[in-house]
Design a protein around this motif. Structure first.
Motif, PDB file in Angstrom:
ATOM      1  N   ARG A 235       0.829  -1.208   0.000  1.00 24.25           N
ATOM      2  CA  ARG A 235       0.000   0.000   0.000  1.00 24.25           C
ATOM      3  C   ARG A 235       0.865   1.262   0.000  1.00 24.25           C
ATOM      4  O   ARG A 235       0.506   2.261  -0.619  1.00 24.25           O
ATOM      5  CB  ARG A 235      -0.910   0.014   1.227  1.00 24.25           C
ATOM      6  CG  ARG A 235      -2.067  -0.922   1.134  1.00 24.25           C
ATOM      7  CD  ARG A 235      -2.966  -0.788   2.348  1.00 24.25           C
ATOM      8  NE  ARG A 235      -3.949  -1.849   2.346  1.00 24.25           N
ATOM      9  CZ  ARG A 235      -4.392  -2.455   3.431  1.00 24.25           C
ATOM     10  NH1 ARG A 235      -3.971  -2.089   4.620  1.00 24.25           N
ATOM     11  NH2 ARG A 235      -5.291  -3.404   3.338  1.00 24.25           N
ATOM     12  N   THR A 236       1.962   1.227   0.731  1.00 25.18           N
ATOM     13  CA  THR A 236       2.842   2.390   0.847  1.00 25.18           C
ATOM     14  C   THR A 236       3.658   2.599  -0.419  1.00 25.18           C
ATOM     15  O   THR A 236       3.903   3.733  -0.829  1.00 25.18           O
ATOM     16  CB  THR A 236       3.778   2.223   2.063  1.00 25.18           C
ATOM     17  OG1 THR A 236       2.977   1.989   3.229  1.00 25.18           O
ATOM     18  CG2 THR A 236       4.624   3.461   2.286  1.00 25.18           C
ATOM     19  N   PHE A 237       4.086   1.508  -1.041  1.00 28.09           N
ATOM     20  CA  PHE A 237       4.932   1.554  -2.234  1.00 28.09           C
ATOM     21  C   PHE A 237       4.268   0.770  -3.369  1.00 28.09           C
ATOM     22  O   PHE A 237       4.747  -0.290  -3.769  1.00 28.09           O
ATOM     23  CB  PHE A 237       6.311   0.972  -1.925  1.00 28.09           C
ATOM     24  CG  PHE A 237       6.977   1.600  -0.739  1.00 28.09           C
ATOM     25  CD1 PHE A 237       7.534   2.870  -0.840  1.00 28.09           C
ATOM     26  CD2 PHE A 237       7.050   0.939   0.473  1.00 28.09           C
ATOM     27  CE1 PHE A 237       8.159   3.458   0.257  1.00 28.09           C
ATOM     28  CE2 PHE A 237       7.669   1.521   1.570  1.00 28.09           C
ATOM     29  CZ  PHE A 237       8.206   2.788   1.462  1.00 28.09           C
ATOM     30  N   PRO A 238       3.146   1.262  -3.904  1.00 27.03           N
ATOM     31  CA  PRO A 238       2.365   0.472  -4.860  1.00 27.03           C
ATOM     32  C   PRO A 238       3.051   0.213  -6.198  1.00 27.03           C
ATOM     33  O   PRO A 238       2.668  -0.710  -6.906  1.00 27.03           O
ATOM     34  CB  PRO A 238       1.096   1.309  -5.051  1.00 27.03           C
ATOM     35  CG  PRO A 238       1.496   2.701  -4.712  1.00 27.03           C
ATOM     36  CD  PRO A 238       2.545   2.576  -3.649  1.00 27.03           C
ATOM     37  N   LYS A 239       4.056   0.989  -6.540  1.00 25.35           N
ATOM     38  CA  LYS A 239       4.720   0.805  -7.838  1.00 25.35           C
ATOM     39  C   LYS A 239       5.901  -0.167  -7.763  1.00 25.35           C
ATOM     40  O   LYS A 239       6.556  -0.406  -8.768  1.00 25.35           O
ATOM     41  CB  LYS A 239       5.228   2.153  -8.353  1.00 25.35           C
ATOM     42  CG  LYS A 239       4.117   3.133  -8.635  1.00 25.35           C
ATOM     43  CD  LYS A 239       4.676   4.446  -9.121  1.00 25.35           C
ATOM     44  CE  LYS A 239       3.559   5.436  -9.352  1.00 25.35           C
ATOM     45  NZ  LYS A 239       4.060   6.739  -9.768  1.00 25.35           N
ATOM     46  N   ASN A 240       6.155  -0.719  -6.594  1.00 22.98           N
ATOM     47  CA  ASN A 240       7.348  -1.537  -6.393  1.00 22.98           C
ATOM     48  C   ASN A 240       7.011  -2.984  -6.089  1.00 22.98           C
ATOM     49  O   ASN A 240       5.937  -3.292  -5.583  1.00 22.98           O
ATOM     50  CB  ASN A 240       8.167  -0.968  -5.237  1.00 22.98           C
ATOM     51  CG  ASN A 240       8.652   0.418  -5.536  1.00 22.98           C
ATOM     52  OD1 ASN A 240       8.315   0.989  -6.554  1.00 22.98           O
ATOM     53  ND2 ASN A 240       9.427   0.982  -4.654  1.00 22.98           N
TER      54      ASN A 240
END
Length: 189
Positions: free
Chosen positions: A76-81
């Motif tokens: 959720r915090t780093f959705p592109k990773n």
């Protein structure tokens, strides 16, 4: 868990230590069967069978719930990773960890069993950053900027490229959550 102070530290690419907000109700009695059942192609052990690395915990249905919860929060915090989870540890205090090194991904580390000491290092020499064989670096070439003993529930965020060292005090196991991407963390938080 990922409050504004944490996100500011990520944006600034500074290591950041926090406490896991819940209880980690986990024991060696639960971990050892998990270790025994881990797929062999996703496991490495040293020659003495006392130091281990279990890869791809994010893909196992039997992974402990608190690990799954952290993975969800990181996604959720780093959705592109891509978020990965690996268990690192040793069955005796003599099962040393890696030498001073840096990782090519951002690492969020949670101590689960036993006790270790984390230290974060700053190079005295720019060659540290250029050295492709950085695991052979000497502690004489850098200085410690952070050190702390970690017991169950202690966590740390280590930005990619940050030199660090883990020293065991007891048999131990921790989970390393990798935040993998070619994107600089300051651009996606």
């Amino acid at each position: 868990m990922f409050d504004d102070k944490f996100l500011d530290a990520v944006r600034a690419r500074k290591h950041y230590r926090i406490d896991y907000p819940g209880d980690i109700d986990y024991s060696w009695d639960e971990f050892l069967p998990f270790l025994d059942s881990h797929p062999r192609d996703k496991m490495t052990m040293d020659g003495n069978k006392i130091k281990f690395n279990l890869l791809a915990l994010e893909a196992r249905g039997s992974t402990p719930q608190f690990v799954k919860d952290i993975i969800v929060q990181l996604k959720r915090t780093f959705p592109k990773n891509n978020i990965s989870a690996h268990a690192f540890g040793g069955l005796t205090r003599e099962s040393k960890s890696f030498k001073i090194h840096r990782d090519e991904m951002d690492v969020f580390y949670l101590q689960v069993l036993g006790e270790i000491e984390w230290s974060v290092w700053e190079p005295n020499n720019i060659d540290w950053y250029n050295d492709k064989n950085y695991q052979n670096l000497s502690s004489n070439d850098g200085k410690i900027i952070f050190t702390e003993r970690f017991t169950c529930g202690k966590m740390i965020w280590i930005p990619r490229g940050t030199y660090h060292l883990v020293q065991p005090y007891t048999s131990r196991m921790g989970i390393s959550f990798g935040v993998e991407s070619k994107i600089d963390p300051s651009t996606y938080v």
